[in-house]
Every structure is written in structure tokens, then in C-alpha cells.
Design a protein around this motif. Structure first.
Motif, PDB file in Angstrom:
ATOM      1  N   LEU A 106     -57.897  22.809   8.033  1.00  0.00           N
ATOM      2  CA  LEU A 106     -58.960  23.605   8.622  1.00  0.00           C
ATOM      3  C   LEU A 106     -59.539  22.958   9.881  1.00  0.00           C
ATOM      4  N   THR A 107     -59.736  21.641   9.854  1.00  0.00           N
ATOM      5  CA  THR A 107     -60.308  20.969  11.021  1.00  0.00           C
ATOM      6  C   THR A 107     -59.448  21.191  12.258  1.00  0.00           C
ATOM      7  N   THR A 108     -58.152  21.000  12.117  1.00  0.00           N
ATOM      8  CA  THR A 108     -57.245  21.192  13.248  1.00  0.00           C
ATOM      9  C   THR A 108     -57.212  22.649  13.693  1.00  0.00           C
ATOM     10  N   LEU A 109     -57.216  23.580  12.740  1.00  0.00           N
ATOM     11  CA  LEU A 109     -57.182  25.004  13.086  1.00  0.00           C
ATOM     12  C   LEU A 109     -58.441  25.407  13.848  1.00  0.00           C
ATOM     13  N   MET A 110     -59.603  24.944  13.386  1.00  0.00           N
ATOM     14  CA  MET A 110     -60.841  25.317  14.057  1.00  0.00           C
ATOM     15  C   MET A 110     -60.936  24.694  15.449  1.00  0.00           C
ATOM     16  N   ALA A 111     -60.462  23.460  15.586  1.00  0.00           N
ATOM     17  CA  ALA A 111     -60.479  22.818  16.904  1.00  0.00           C
ATOM     18  C   ALA A 111     -59.561  23.548  17.878  1.00  0.00           C
ATOM     19  N   SER A 112     -58.374  23.932  17.410  1.00  0.00           N
ATOM     20  CA  SER A 112     -57.437  24.670  18.272  1.00  0.00           C
ATOM     21  C   SER A 112     -57.999  26.032  18.648  1.00  0.00           C
ATOM     22  N   PHE A 113     -58.613  26.696  17.680  1.00  0.00           N
ATOM     23  CA  PHE A 113     -59.204  28.010  17.931  1.00  0.00           C
ATOM     24  C   PHE A 113     -60.338  27.902  18.941  1.00  0.00           C
ATOM     25  N   ALA A 114     -61.166  26.861  18.818  1.00  0.00           N
ATOM     26  CA  ALA A 114     -62.290  26.676  19.735  1.00  0.00           C
ATOM     27  C   ALA A 114     -61.813  26.418  21.157  1.00  0.00           C
ATOM     28  N   GLU A 116     -59.172  27.690  22.530  1.00  0.00           N
ATOM     29  CA  GLU A 116     -58.721  28.968  23.102  1.00  0.00           C
ATOM     30  C   GLU A 116     -59.851  29.975  23.235  1.00  0.00           C
ATOM     31  N   TYR A 117     -60.798  29.931  22.290  1.00  0.00           N
ATOM     32  CA  TYR A 117     -61.890  30.912  22.277  1.00  0.00           C
ATOM     33  C   TYR A 117     -63.217  30.169  22.094  1.00  0.00           C
ATOM     34  N   PRO A 118     -63.706  29.519  23.118  1.00  0.00           N
ATOM     35  CA  PRO A 118     -64.882  28.645  22.981  1.00  0.00           C
ATOM     36  C   PRO A 118     -66.175  29.357  22.608  1.00  0.00           C
ATOM     37  N   LEU A 119     -66.270  30.669  22.834  1.00  0.00           N
ATOM     38  CA  LEU A 119     -67.507  31.388  22.517  1.00  0.00           C
ATOM     39  C   LEU A 119     -67.472  32.056  21.148  1.00  0.00           C
ATOM     40  N   MET A 120     -66.382  31.860  20.413  1.00  0.00           N
ATOM     41  CA  MET A 120     -66.269  32.428  19.068  1.00  0.00           C
ATOM     42  C   MET A 120     -67.062  31.603  18.052  1.00  0.00           C
ATOM     43  N   THR A 121     -67.456  32.262  16.968  1.00  0.00           N
ATOM     44  CA  THR A 121     -68.119  31.595  15.847  1.00  0.00           C
ATOM     45  C   THR A 121     -67.243  31.729  14.613  1.00  0.00           C
ATOM     46  N   VAL A 122     -67.026  30.613  13.911  1.00  0.00           N
ATOM     47  CA  VAL A 122     -66.278  30.625  12.656  1.00  0.00           C
ATOM     48  C   VAL A 122     -67.245  30.270  11.534  1.00  0.00           C
ATOM     49  N   ASN A 123     -67.401  31.185  10.586  1.00  0.00           N
ATOM     50  CA  ASN A 123     -68.267  30.961   9.432  1.00  0.00           C
ATOM     51  C   ASN A 123     -67.383  30.633   8.228  1.00  0.00           C
ATOM     52  N   VAL A 124     -67.552  29.442   7.664  1.00  0.00           N
ATOM     53  CA  VAL A 124     -66.692  28.987   6.568  1.00  0.00           C
ATOM     54  C   VAL A 124     -67.490  28.908   5.272  1.00  0.00           C
ATOM     55  N   ALA A 125     -67.110  29.720   4.309  1.00  0.00           N
ATOM     56  CA  ALA A 125     -67.702  29.659   2.974  1.00  0.00           C
ATOM     57  C   ALA A 125     -66.839  28.774   2.085  1.00  0.00           C
ATOM     58  N   GLY A 126     -67.423  28.255   1.011  1.00  0.00           N
ATOM     59  CA  GLY A 126     -66.687  27.377   0.116  1.00  0.00           C
ATOM     60  C   GLY A 126     -66.326  28.041  -1.194  1.00  0.00           C
ATOM     61  N   ALA A 127     -65.187  27.647  -1.742  1.00  0.00           N
ATOM     62  CA  ALA A 127     -64.745  28.112  -3.061  1.00  0.00           C
ATOM     63  C   ALA A 127     -64.049  26.943  -3.743  1.00  0.00           C
ATOM     64  N   PHE A 128     -64.112  26.892  -5.053  1.00  0.00           N
ATOM     65  CA  PHE A 128     -63.535  25.769  -5.786  1.00  0.00           C
ATOM     66  C   PHE A 128     -62.109  26.032  -6.246  1.00  0.00           C
ATOM     67  N   THR A 129     -61.728  27.294  -6.434  1.00  0.00           N
ATOM     68  CA  THR A 129     -60.404  27.601  -6.973  1.00  0.00           C
ATOM     69  C   THR A 129     -59.686  28.614  -6.086  1.00  0.00           C
ATOM     70  N   GLN A 320     -57.837  38.277  13.777  1.00  0.00           N
ATOM     71  CA  GLN A 320     -56.442  38.325  14.196  1.00  0.00           C
ATOM     72  C   GLN A 320     -56.109  37.155  15.119  1.00  0.00           C
ATOM     73  N   ALA A 321     -57.052  36.820  16.003  1.00  0.00           N
ATOM     74  CA  ALA A 321     -56.835  35.694  16.913  1.00  0.00           C
ATOM     75  C   ALA A 321     -56.756  34.381  16.135  1.00  0.00           C
ATOM     76  N   PHE A 322     -57.607  34.217  15.127  1.00  0.00           N
ATOM     77  CA  PHE A 322     -57.568  33.001  14.314  1.00  0.00           C
ATOM     78  C   PHE A 322     -56.241  32.908  13.572  1.00  0.00           C
ATOM     79  N   LEU A 323     -55.767  34.030  13.056  1.00  0.00           N
ATOM     80  CA  LEU A 323     -54.468  34.024  12.370  1.00  0.00           C
ATOM     81  C   LEU A 323     -53.340  33.630  13.321  1.00  0.00           C
ATOM     82  N   GLY A 324     -53.449  34.059  14.574  1.00  0.00           N
ATOM     83  CA  GLY A 324     -52.440  33.676  15.554  1.00  0.00           C
ATOM     84  C   GLY A 324     -52.383  32.172  15.734  1.00  0.00           C
ATOM     85  N   VAL A 325     -53.545  31.537  15.773  1.00  0.00           N
ATOM     86  CA  VAL A 325     -53.602  30.078  15.877  1.00  0.00           C
ATOM     87  C   VAL A 325     -52.989  29.443  14.626  1.00  0.00           C
ATOM     88  N   ALA A 326     -53.292  29.995  13.455  1.00  0.00           N
ATOM     89  CA  ALA A 326     -52.751  29.466  12.201  1.00  0.00           C
ATOM     90  C   ALA A 326     -51.235  29.621  12.131  1.00  0.00           C
TER      91      ALA A 326
END
Length: 344
Positions: A106-114, A116-129, A320-326
């Protein structure tokens, strides 16, 4: 019906009642109740059962959650597109992740996304399973889910993108190891751990990672059988890492479950304190090494399979843009082969 009413409805669902939803929305509770009452009259159905001082969703209310999230998200995408004079610049990606993939990739994906798209916001929720991640995406609470599991998760109609495989490693306290009085076997840290062996049974890698079998640089290794006698720190049941620990404990060894914690962020500090050792995915290796922990690849090797799940259609441009980075990241990892994943 308007988007404000749907947003209010979702706030009540997400915050578990009118009172907390009103606080989150910064409006008076009577105003919130009036807005929901108007929505129910327009739809001709009750969305909530009033039970004492609380509320419970009706069947109709439960079915409304997913389309309501989609409508609100689509309207936000329209506003973001209107504010972006040229191309995709602004927007929000709602993502949910289990703990270990939440470190890497996730860290690498968010850094790469930022980048390419510096004005985007990524909201990350947590889950255990993994099941919680899938449910978040199915319900529309998140558009993208990042999870790790031993096999292929049950995703039904969701799209699945294999990202990488992370081998399991043993995180151990720094060189001084666990205090001898805590060691159930009564042996010192060095004697307890024993010589490090590779898959062929020969002496394995040294502390600095130089393999002694002539195979070139590589991680230290430890056989699963050599975890006998160790104090182990584990998360709650439900993860691949906990399954490995349970298998060790059930094997008649002298290993001891020293701590069982809900929050995996507590595991590395506990290891560094000398409380015990922990089985974790290799995503923890860089930070554990920097903090001074000893990291060894467990043999035979088991992998945490990291995948991204998403809906097959109706995704916002930002998602869709985030998926492209992934997808680009996943191709790079695939081309690197198993060794690339092992170094994650």
C-alpha cells in the motif's frame, strides 16, 4: 429526494445511530430526523425501526445502502470532474486494507499514485480479515480492497487483481535476544536459535545476509522446526500467520504463546522489547530491520498472497486511476519473479 438526504442516511448507517451521525454532520439531531423522515415519505417505506433510543435498519434500508453509496460517490465524481479543468486531477479513492498489505504494497502504491495525481485524496479504512475487505467492497463502503490470504478469497462477482506473494519471516529481538529466564527451554538465545539452515540442511545465511552456501546474498533462514522452544507473539485467529503459530503449538513443541494481540502494530514493538518472536509477512522486513530486529525467512516457505478486489463496473475515475497504478505495480512484481517478492 436529493443527495443530502442520502448522505444523511449513510451517516446514520456508518455511525450507528442518529446522535453520533448528527455530531459527525455538525447538524442538530431534530434536523437530521426531519430529513430522514422526508426521505422515508418520498420513498413510501420505513428505512429504520425505532427501538427504544436506538434504530435498526429495515430490510428495505439494508438494500438501499449499496445504491445510495453509488449515487453519492457518482455525484462527488461529477463535482471533482467539474473542478478539474483538464483531465483527472481531483477526486477521492475509498480503499480498505488488511494490516500487513497496509504496510506494503500500500505504501508504494499510494506514493506512486500521489506522484501521478498529487491533488487526489486516498481514504484508507482498516479491516482485520479478507472477508471484511470483501464485504466493504460489496457493500460500496470502499471501491477498492487490498487483502492478504493463504489462498484465493471468495469474491463472487468482484474483480480480482493478483499483486504479489510475500513469504513469511520470523521477526526476532536484536542480538541480545529474549532474556534467558523467559526461555522455556532454559537455553540461551544463541543456543536456542541454533545454526541457521537452508532447505538442503546446510548452514544458512549469516547476520549480514551473506549466504554461506555460495549462493550469493540472501536473507537469513530458519527451519520451522527450529521455532521449538521460542516465545511467540501472535495476532488473533483468522490470519495465515496465526495459523502457522497454531500449527507449531499443536505440533507438540515447547514453543510458548507469550502474547496474543488484536492490533498488529503492537507486534514489532513487543518483539523489540524482547518479549518474544513473531511470524509475519515480508512486508514487515524493511521497517523491522531498520528498527534493529532480526529477520529470517521461515522454511519451508509459506506465502501471503496479496490481491486487490474491486467492482467490475461503475467505478469512479479516481478509483480507476488507482487501479491503473496497481496494475503497473503488479506487472513489475510479476516480471521480477519470486525473488522480487521475497525482497518485499
Amino acid at each position: 429526494m436529493d443527495a443530502r438526504q442520502l448522505s444523511y442516511f449513510l451517516a446514520i448507517v456508518d455511525h450507528g445511530g442518529f446522535g453520533r451521525a448528527a455530531e459527525h454532520l455538525h447538524i442538530a439531531q431534530p434536523s437530521l430526523s426531519q430529513a430522514i423522515g422526508g426521505l422515508e415519505r418520498e420513498l413510501g417505506v420505513d428505512l429504520f425501526h425505532r427501538v427504544g433510543r436506538g434504530v435498526v435498519l429495515t430490510d428495505t434500508g439494508t438494500r438501499l445502502i449499496e445504491p445510495a453509496r453509488q449515487v453519492v460517490r457518482d455525484l462527488e465524481a461529477v463535482r471533482d470532474t467539474a473542478r478539474s479543468a483538464s483531465g483527472l486531477r481531483r477526486g477521492r479513492v475509498d480503499l480498505v486494507s488488511t494490516p500487513s498489505p497496509g504496510i506494503e504494497p500500500l505504501t508504494t502504491l499510494m506514493a506512486s499514485f500521489a506522484r501521478e495525481y498529487p491533488l487526489m485524496t486516498v481514504n484508507v479504512a482498516g479491516a482485520f480479515t479478507p472477508e471484511e475487505v470483501v464485504q466493504h467492497v460489496r457493500s460500496g463502503a470502499a471501491e477498492i480492497g487490498l487483502l492478504g490470504s493463504a489462498g484465493h478469497p471468495r469474491t463472487a462477482d468482484l474483480r480480482v487483481l493478483p499483486v504479489e506473494e510475500q513469504p513469511l519471516v520470523l521477526l526476532s529481538p536484536p542480538e541480545e535476544g529474549v532474556p534467558p529466564e523467559w526461555d522455556r527451554s532454559g537455553r540461551s538465545g544463541a543456543d536456542r536459535d541454533g545454526p541457521h539452515r537452508n532447505a538442503s540442511g546446510r548452514a544458512g545465511a549469516s547476520r549480514d545476509g551473506a549466504a554461506s552456501d555460495g549462493g550469493g546474498p540472501g536473507p537469513e533462514r530458519i527451519d520451522r522446526a527450529d521455532l521449538d522452544g521460542l516465545r511467540l507473539i501472535a495476532s488473533q485467529r483468522g490470519s495465515l500467520m496465526r495459523q502457522i503459530v497454531d500449527d507449531i503449538l499443536a505440533g507438540g513443541t515447547d514453543a510458548h504463546l507469550a502474547a496474543e494481540v488484536d492490533h498488529r502494530t503492537s507486534i514489532l514493538p513487543l518483539v523489540l522489547s524482547g518479549l518474544g518472536h513473531a511470524v509475519m509477512p515480508s512486508s514487515w522486513q524493511p521497517i523491522a530491520t531498520r528498527m534493529g530486529a532480526r529477520v529470517r525467512l521461515i522454511e519451508p516457505v509459506s506465502h501471503l498472497r496479496v490481491v486487490i478486489v474491486s467492482r467490475a463496473s461503475r467505478m469512479t475515475p479516481a478509483a480507476q486511476a488507482f487501479l491503473g497504478v496497481a496494475e503497473h505495480y503488479a506487472r513489475t512484481r510479476s516480471e521480477a519473479g519470486p525473488e522480487g517478492s521475497a525482497q518485499a
